[in-house]
Design an enzyme around this catalytic site. Structure first.
Site, short mmCIF file in Angstrom:
data_model
loop_
_atom_site.label_atom_id
_atom_site.label_comp_id
_atom_site.label_asym_id
_atom_site.label_seq_id
_atom_site.Cartn_x
_atom_site.Cartn_y
_atom_site.Cartn_z
N CYS A 12 0.96 -1.10 0.10
CA CYS A 12 0.08 -0.25 -0.03
C CYS A 12 0.92 1.27 0.03
O CYS A 12 2.06 1.04 0.33
CB CYS A 12 -0.91 0.02 1.23
SG CYS A 12 -1.78 -1.42 1.44
N ARG A 37 2.21 1.23 -5.93
CA ARG A 37 2.33 0.37 -4.81
C ARG A 37 1.18 -0.45 -4.44
O ARG A 37 0.90 -1.35 -3.92
CB ARG A 37 2.75 1.35 -3.72
CG ARG A 37 3.95 1.77 -3.74
CD ARG A 37 4.27 2.65 -2.60
NE ARG A 37 3.96 1.98 -1.32
CZ ARG A 37 5.24 1.43 -0.75
NH1 ARG A 37 6.30 1.40 -1.38
NH2 ARG A 37 5.01 0.60 0.25
N TRP A 84 -3.52 -1.89 -1.53
CA TRP A 84 -3.33 -3.09 -1.98
C TRP A 84 -3.72 -4.25 -1.22
O TRP A 84 -3.15 -4.40 -0.04
CB TRP A 84 -1.66 -3.47 -2.55
CG TRP A 84 -1.50 -4.76 -3.11
CD1 TRP A 84 -1.20 -5.96 -2.63
CD2 TRP A 84 -1.79 -4.84 -4.51
NE1 TRP A 84 -0.88 -6.73 -3.32
CE2 TRP A 84 -1.33 -6.35 -4.58
CE3 TRP A 84 -1.99 -4.14 -5.60
CZ2 TRP A 84 -1.38 -6.96 -5.93
CZ3 TRP A 84 -1.75 -4.80 -6.86
CH2 TRP A 84 -1.65 -6.08 -7.16
N ASN A 110 0.00 0.09 6.25
CA ASN A 110 0.68 -0.96 5.15
C ASN A 110 1.31 -2.05 5.68
O ASN A 110 2.20 -1.79 6.90
CB ASN A 110 1.92 -0.20 4.42
CG ASN A 110 2.65 -0.89 3.23
OD1 ASN A 110 2.18 -2.06 2.95
ND2 ASN A 110 3.69 -0.43 2.88
N GLY A 111 0.95 -3.24 5.74
CA GLY A 111 1.30 -4.65 6.11
C GLY A 111 0.26 -5.55 6.76
O GLY A 111 -0.66 -5.35 6.05
N GLU A 492 11.13 -22.67 -16.03
CA GLU A 492 10.83 -21.03 -15.86
C GLU A 492 12.20 -20.36 -16.10
O GLU A 492 12.05 -19.15 -16.57
CB GLU A 492 10.71 -21.07 -14.23
CG GLU A 492 10.46 -19.66 -13.81
CD GLU A 492 9.52 -18.86 -14.30
OE1 GLU A 492 8.65 -19.58 -15.22
OE2 GLU A 492 9.39 -17.64 -14.19
N LYS A 496 11.92 -17.03 -18.56
CA LYS A 496 12.56 -15.58 -18.19
C LYS A 496 13.49 -15.12 -19.17
O LYS A 496 13.48 -13.93 -19.54
CB LYS A 496 13.22 -15.84 -16.66
CG LYS A 496 12.21 -16.01 -15.19
CD LYS A 496 11.83 -14.60 -15.06
CE LYS A 496 10.36 -14.30 -15.60
NZ LYS A 496 9.25 -15.31 -15.62
N GLU A 499 11.96 -14.13 -22.73
CA GLU A 499 10.99 -13.31 -22.71
C GLU A 499 11.40 -12.01 -22.60
O GLU A 499 10.92 -10.83 -22.98
CB GLU A 499 9.58 -13.57 -21.91
CG GLU A 499 10.07 -13.28 -20.21
CD GLU A 499 8.81 -13.47 -19.41
OE1 GLU A 499 7.70 -13.02 -19.91
OE2 GLU A 499 8.85 -13.84 -18.45
N HIS A 515 17.69 -37.56 -27.26
CA HIS A 515 16.59 -37.88 -28.24
C HIS A 515 16.29 -36.96 -29.30
O HIS A 515 15.27 -36.99 -29.87
CB HIS A 515 15.35 -38.29 -27.46
CG HIS A 515 15.41 -39.46 -26.40
ND1 HIS A 515 15.49 -40.78 -26.89
CD2 HIS A 515 15.78 -39.29 -24.94
CE1 HIS A 515 15.72 -41.32 -25.75
NE2 HIS A 515 15.82 -40.95 -24.80
N LYS A 614 1.32 -7.71 -18.96
CA LYS A 614 1.59 -8.07 -17.77
C LYS A 614 0.50 -9.05 -17.33
O LYS A 614 0.77 -9.90 -16.64
CB LYS A 614 1.71 -6.90 -16.65
CG LYS A 614 1.42 -7.38 -15.35
CD LYS A 614 3.01 -8.12 -15.16
CE LYS A 614 3.22 -8.61 -13.71
NZ LYS A 614 4.33 -9.63 -13.83
C1 AGP Z 1 5.73 -14.74 -16.73
O1 AGP Z 1 7.01 -14.19 -16.74
C2 AGP Z 1 4.93 -14.23 -17.78
N1 AGP Z 1 4.60 -12.75 -17.51
C3 AGP Z 1 3.74 -14.83 -18.23
O2 AGP Z 1 3.97 -16.17 -18.49
C4 AGP Z 1 2.73 -15.01 -17.00
O3 AGP Z 1 3.17 -15.76 -16.05
C5 AGP Z 1 1.39 -15.80 -17.39
O4 AGP Z 1 0.77 -14.73 -18.34
C6 AGP Z 1 0.43 -16.06 -16.56
O5 AGP Z 1 -0.06 -14.87 -15.83
P1 AGP Z 1 -0.99 -14.71 -14.49
O6 AGP Z 1 0.17 -15.66 -13.31
O7 AGP Z 1 -1.12 -13.62 -14.04
O8 AGP Z 1 -2.20 -15.66 -14.79
#
Ligand code: AGP
Length: 619
Positions: A12, A37, A84, A110-111, A492, A496, A499, A515, A614
């Site tokens: 927050c 925030r 938040w 906040n917390g 993962e 990262k 992307e 394979h 996002k």
């Molecule tokens: C992860 O770095 C990406 N931004 C993307 O794969 C993300 O994890 C995916 O779109 C799922 O989003 P969510 O967790 O908000 O559902």
């Protein structure tokens, strides 16, 4: 240049002002700088010449600003808040500031107040009437309960009663010439002006008014009056104030001195892990409690299967969740990508639990899978980072990851806290079904509590990782290898990497290379090999030798103290040892940093990579 490496979870935004200006405009301006925030509701409390006035509303700050434009509040002392949500959905009633029965005090927070339920019960028994679902409101009623005529000593008394993480700011109708603020685990800074003083959660909110600031230390209390700021410790003893001059520009300040949100959010992970554990371990630290799940043992026994459904990083967290739940609770788990699951008419029994994971809580495919499951009458549990999100509202049960807002498109602290939520769930199921014994449970809980510090230790290796990433960034390919749980982390890590650096990266089960993919391993191509699963160690080493035989450049990531691995790879990054299924919490930080620095080396827009959003709220 002062580098502010403070590691604070962002939940927050708090703003305070006392001076000769109209407080309303200063509060709104400061909150505007803090909206990153948290932004599900906002409010202000202003001590005018007469009574204390409060205006608050659900929605973005603009909604509050419109209300105040139509009916301004006159007064030169005030506090404000942009929320938040952690406890209590976003709503007008749950927005801060909170007041007590007679509205003589206003508090913003906040917390997380861990013992708020006990405090609330006591206050209700004393006749107090509550209007919100939040933990924060108990503070306002405690102030009212203990008010001695002096706000500062009353605050001292109140904070002895509350447990948890909090940054608080309080104003009182009967002492309109004062703001009292306290910091414990959540950030607070004060700003010095000429005949006016300022308070905020974060430096950006102050920079339009002053660059002379003091960051409150742990357990420090600040008393702001028009003519100055006095600071005290929790015993009420004066503390020396050490102002410093902020040289950052506002934009840099929003990132807390970090170059990008992603880097800040990587460094927030230890705190985010600690916050996500907060309130979910028994008092003596020997077991898991999940207050948000009112499940009986009978209901848990009926679960015949769990389908974990998610996208992207959340899907990768789900893979780790499968390993943990199957090992600790012996319940069969399937993990599926939501965009596939929603169209394939899955075979469900009435007792199949659907577990959706989503940082944003708004991902279209995940939300659709949730709705399909509900339409079939199946129970849905959600793990999400956003209170009040669609996923949170529509699931039957919700576990919130307390990572705070994640701004960067690349998900980091959300992933790590999803892992923690999944570990907590796995232990909770295992202890409810008595599949794991009390001794093992307390070992698991103890080890989980060491993870934040171990994560801090891993983050210390950032300079080494930066150099490796700069070298790797000259390549157009990279391969991430692992076996068992390490493979899930490799997935993962590859996501990262690709992307945000735009370098082609693939993750493979190390045993799968021969394979086909081994055909792509050529001299000096970067290969990142994760090697933490003891039972698969020898196999992993032999896979590494396969790629070394083709002259790949192999970066090994392994437990500290593993001398063997160094003989087989070109470079080793060591991480502190932990229990094998907690390995992802250690392994992911170097991979996040590797991706980050490779992206920086390529001059990319780290926080807003091309083609990506996002939250993918469309199919
Ligand atoms: C992860 O770095 C990406 N931004 C993307 O794969 C993300 O994890 C995916 O779109 C799922 O989003 P969510 O967790 O908000 O559902």
């Amino acid at each position: 240049m002062l580098t502010w490496m403070g590691v604070w979870a962002f939940m927050c935004g708090i703003m305070g002002y006392i001076g000769d200006r109209q407080a309303q405009s200063v509060l709104l301006s400061g909150l505007n700088k803090l909206e990153y925030r948290g932004y599900d509701s906002a409010g202000v409390a202003i001590a005018g010449d007469a009574e204390l006035q409060v205006e608050k509303s659900v929605g973005r700050l603009a909604v509050l600003a419109d209300h105040l434009a139509m009916s301004p509040i006159v007064g030169k002392v005030g506090i404000g808040h942009t929320r938040w949500a952690t406890h209590g959905r976003p709503s007008d009633e749950n927005a801060h500031p909170h007041t007590a029965c007679d509205r003589e005090f206003a508090v913003v927070h906040n917390g997380i107040i861990e013992n708020y339920l006990q405090l609330k019960e006591h206050l209700l028994s004393r006749g107090h009437r509550f209007t919100s679902e939040t933990d924060t409101e108990v503070v306002a009623h405690l102030l009212e309960e203990y008010f001695t005529g002096d706000l500062f000593s009353t605050v001292l008394r109140v904070i002895k009663e509350i447990r948890g993480a909090y940054a608080l700011a309080v104003v009182a109708e009967k002492e309109p010439e004062k703001i009292v603020a306290v910091r414990k685990h959540s950030p607070l800074v004060v700003g010095f002006g000429d005949g006016e003083q300022f308070l905020a959660s974060d430096i950006p909110a102050l920079l339009d008014y002053t660059r002379e600031v003091h960051i409150l230390a742990e357990g420090e209390i600040a008393v702001l009056t028009k003519d100055g700021i006095a600071c005290y410790d929790l015993a009420g003893e004066p503390m020396t104030v050490e102002p410093f001059f902020v040289t950052w520009d506002a934009q840099a300040a929003e990132k807390g001195g970090y170059a990008h949100y992603m880097l800040k959010e990587i460094y927030e992970q230890p705190k985010a892990v600690r916050d996500t554990l907060s309130g979910r371990l028994t008092e003596e630290g020997r077991g898991v409690v999940l207050p948000e799940l009112a499940w009986t043992v009978e209901e848990i026994k009926k679960i015949d299967r769990i389908h974990i459904v998610a996208c992207g990083t959340s899907y990768h967290a789900g893979l780790v969740g499968k390993a943990a739940i199957e090992q600790l609770a012996r319940i069969p788990v399937d993990v599926e990508v939501a965009s596939e699951y929603r169209y394939r008419d899955p075979i469900l029994s009435a007792d199949t639990l659907i577990l959706v994971i989503s940082q944003s809580g708004e991902t279209a495919d995940t939300l659709a899978a949730l709705r399909n499951a509900k339409a079939c009458g199946n129970r849905v549990l959600a793990i999400t980072n956003v209170v009040g999100s669609s996923v949170a509202r529509e699931a039957d049960d919700v576990m919130i990851t307390w990572a705070g807002p994640e701004i960067s498109v690349a998900s980091t602290k959300a992933y790590t806290t999803q892992l923690i939520a999944l570990y907590l769930l796995a232990i909770y199921l295992g202890q409810s079904l008595q599949v794991i014994d009390a001794v093992f449970i307390s070992e698991l809980v103890h080890e989980m509590q060491t993870l934040p510090q171990k994560l801090d230790d891993v983050l210390e290796t950032a300079p080494q990782i930066e150099k490796i990433a700069q070298a790797f960034s000259t390549w157009d390919d990279a391969f991430f290898l692992g076996r068992g749980i390490d493979y899930f982390v490799a997935l993962e890590g590859a996501l990262k990497y690709k992307e945000i650096s735009y370098i082609h990266a693939e993750a493979y089960p190390a045993g799968e290379l021969k394979h086909g993919t081994l055909a792509l391993i050529v001299e000096q191509v970067p290969v990142i090999a994760l090697v933490t699963q003891d039972v698969l160690y020898e196999k992993s080493l032999s896979n590494i030798k396969e790629v070394k035989a083709r002259d790949a450049y192999v970066l090994g990531i392994a437990w500290a103290g593993d001398d063997e691995i160094a003989k087989s790879v070109d470079r080793v990054l060591y991480v502190p040892r932990t229990m094998s299924f907690f390995a992802p919490v250690m392994l992911i930080a170097p991979l996040q940093l590797l991706a980050y620095y490779a992206s920086v080396a390529r001059g990319n827009d780290v926080d807003k990579p091309r083609n990506l959003a996002k939250s993918v709220t469309v199919e």
